[in-house]
Write an enzyme that holds these catalytic residues in place. Structure first.
Site: not given
Length: 577
Positions: A393, A427, A429, A516
């Protein structure tokens, strides 16, 4: 000191510089070679169809882009053999271990390619074939060297027959079985291999009748090797390639960054959960991380941002955290003077804190990722940087999502100096940081499969119409998915992304691994089970690209390690099949 790495892509500026040095060494040390033969080296590496061999150039360099030796290995996958075309240490480098290190690296490469063995030519030690005593002395030294590895000339063949009667020092054909004691050279496959060597390498020198004569002279079943002359017992007969395991580099100092506030799921136990399960396999070799300079980070992050993180973290008292709470949207040209207030100038959310150790832990993650990247350059098929804090991120000049420096992006940029890179984020996200950093570049193709930004962090990016800009237009691809996706639905999209990667034909794959996506993860909504992680890993491994895996998210610690173990078992199986 020197390191050995493989030239993957002849189009990069750094590799072209190394290639030019290799060609200069060929001119000096192989003066019988024509300029045309030397000039074709880049084409050999780039065009296996034309030259009927897959060429692999291994370069020993001193860390400052100075070539100290090289080896050129030819692979014939149709006949499952390798041929050592050249091995060369630079002038004045003999006795420095470079030749031995290169040959051992060549053996490992051939072993990884599942070759039945390694063939090479060596000049003869027979006075009838090599009448000059000084030349013969050098020939004996080479044959003695290779005999240490169990490599000996083929016996009872006409391979060393001169093409022209008056020629001296015609070469033996030497065979190294790579320590595969069960490997026997059968007559017919050996005849096909010898024909391939003579026709593909020496068609202009060897008339068809000569080639037929040599091939037909191979009549023993099985083919025999000459008895050892110089080494009673091959000290290095057995090969257990160290490169044939996954390099595991763990950020051991990650736990200095420990946020104990309730609800902060990016906890040190994540690394322990994964490493404990990986220890149950026989796939990994743990290596220590090396230290890398700050300039590697500043090649993907804005220097002012890097300096701010260092300075701000150093100013925060031990045990305290600063969370961004002021975001200067209206006047980014005049950031607040107070470091805590300026956090919002560089952050994308309100839940990623700064503390005294965040910068140091993030530097450690980058060091692990860079060490793992160099493992690929050294010849590893897979390397895994097991790190926290994560990084995907972190943008060009912003942190957030528990991420401070984008380790995957730093490593991808480093690898891009040696060939094209696909940076694939799986991931839950969206990898907004990697997208931001490479959005205008085409040498790093970024792809991300993630929860749709309508309902998943970071909310502002990850839409399917974000496809890159300028030079990078068409080299960014997002696959935003609905909530509650199961493994079968996920793989439908995964296969599409993998096909795009295959079409791009990168030299390296950097995989931002988020666990995740698992069922029950507190930060995601997908429903993947352990078996899904195995199957996903197997599909990714089937690309058979040198693969750098960097740990990103994954917060359900009860199943985190199990899912990681299943993923790597699948990745290894796909790579090895």
């Amino acid at each position: 000191m020197f390191r050995i790495h493989k030239i993957y892509d002849v189009s990069t500026a750094s590799n072209q510089q190394l290639l030019s040095q290799v060609q200069a060494m060929l001119r000096v040390q192989f003066n019988e070679l024509s300029e045309k033969d030397i000039a074709k080296l880049p084409a050999q590496l780039a065009n296996p169809l034309k030259y009927r061999f897959h060429s692999r150039l291994l370069v020993a360099e001193d860390g400052h882009a100075k070539v100290r030796g090289f080896a050129l290995l030819l692979h014939a996958p149709d006949l499952q053999f390798c041929f050592l075309d050249y091995i060369c240490a630079g002038r004045g480098e003999t006795g420095g271990g470079i030749g031995g290190a290169l040959y051992e690296r060549v053996r490992e490469e051939a072993f990884q390619l599942k070759a039945l063995g390694l063939f090479m030519e060596c000049l003869p030690d027979d006075p009838a074939l090599s009448p000059n005593a000084e030349t013969r002395k050098q020939n004996i030294a080479r044959l003695r060297f290779y005999e240490r590895y169990g490599a000996r000339p083929l016996a009872n063949t006409a391979y060393e027959t001169p093409v022209n009667e008056k020629d001296t020092d015609p070469p033996y054909l030497v065979f190294d079985n790579l320590g595969q004691h069960e490997q026997v050279l059968h007559r017919e496959p050996t005849q096909a291999i010898v024909r391939a060597i003579l026709e593909r390498k020496y068609a202009k020198l060897c008339p068809p009748a000569y080639i037929d004569k040599v091939v037909n002279s191979i009549s023993d079943e099985p083919v025999q090797l000459r008895q050892p002359r110089y080494i009673k017992k091959a000290a290095k007969d057995n090969i257990q390639p160290k490169l044939d395991k996954i390099a595991l580099i763990i950020n051991h100092d990650h736990d200095i960054h420990h946020i104990k506030e309730r609800g902060y799921v990016e906890a040190p136990v994540r690394i322990q959960s994964i490493s404990k399960e990986l220890a149950r396999t026989q796939l990994f070799e743990t290596l220590n991380a090396k230290k890398y300079g700050l300039h590697h980070i500043e090649q993907v992050h804005k220097p002012e941002f890097v300096h701010y993180l260092r300075k701000a973290c150093a100013a925060i008292p031990q045990g305290q955290s600063v969370y961004p709470y002021v975001f200067p949207i209206r006047n980014r040209a005049r950031p607040p003077q107070e470091l805590p207030l300026r956090a919002g100038y560089y952050c994308i959310d309100t839940f990623t804190p700064l503390n005294s150790n965040a910068y140091l832990a993030a530097r450690g993650s980058v060091d692990c990722a860079m060490t793992a990247a160099d493992c690929l350059l050294d010849g590893r098929r897979i390397a895994y940087a097991l790190v926290r804090p994560p990084g995907h991120h972190a943008e060009h000049q912003a942190f957030g999502g528990f991420c401070y420096f984008n380790s995957a992006a730093v490593a991808a940029h480093h690898l891009s100096l040696h060939g094209k890179v696909a940076l694939f984020d799986i991931d839950y996200h969206h990898g907004n940081g990697s997208q931001d950093i490479f959005y205008q570049r085409r040498d790093v193709y970024t792809l991300s499969i993630h929860g749709h930004p309508r309902h998943s962090y970071p909310y502002f990016s990850g839409f399917d119409d974000e496809k890159g800009e300028a030079e990078g237009k068409g080299y960014n691809r997002n696959y935003p998915l609905a909530e509650n996706i199961n493994g079968e639905q996920y793989r439908l999209v995964l296969n599409k992304a993998l096909q795009r990667i295959a079409n791009y034909q990168p030299s390296f794959l950097v995989l931002a691994l988020g666990l995740d996506t698992a069922k029950g993860d507190p930060t995601g909504s997908f429903q993947l089970m352990a078996e899904d992680f195995y199957r996903n890993g197997e599909l990714i491994g089937a690309l058979k690209l040198p693969t750098l895996v960097i740990q990103e998210g994954g917060y359900k610690t009860q199943t985190l390690g199990i899912n990681a173990r299943h993923f790597f078992n699948g990745l290894w199986q796909g790579m090895s099949a």
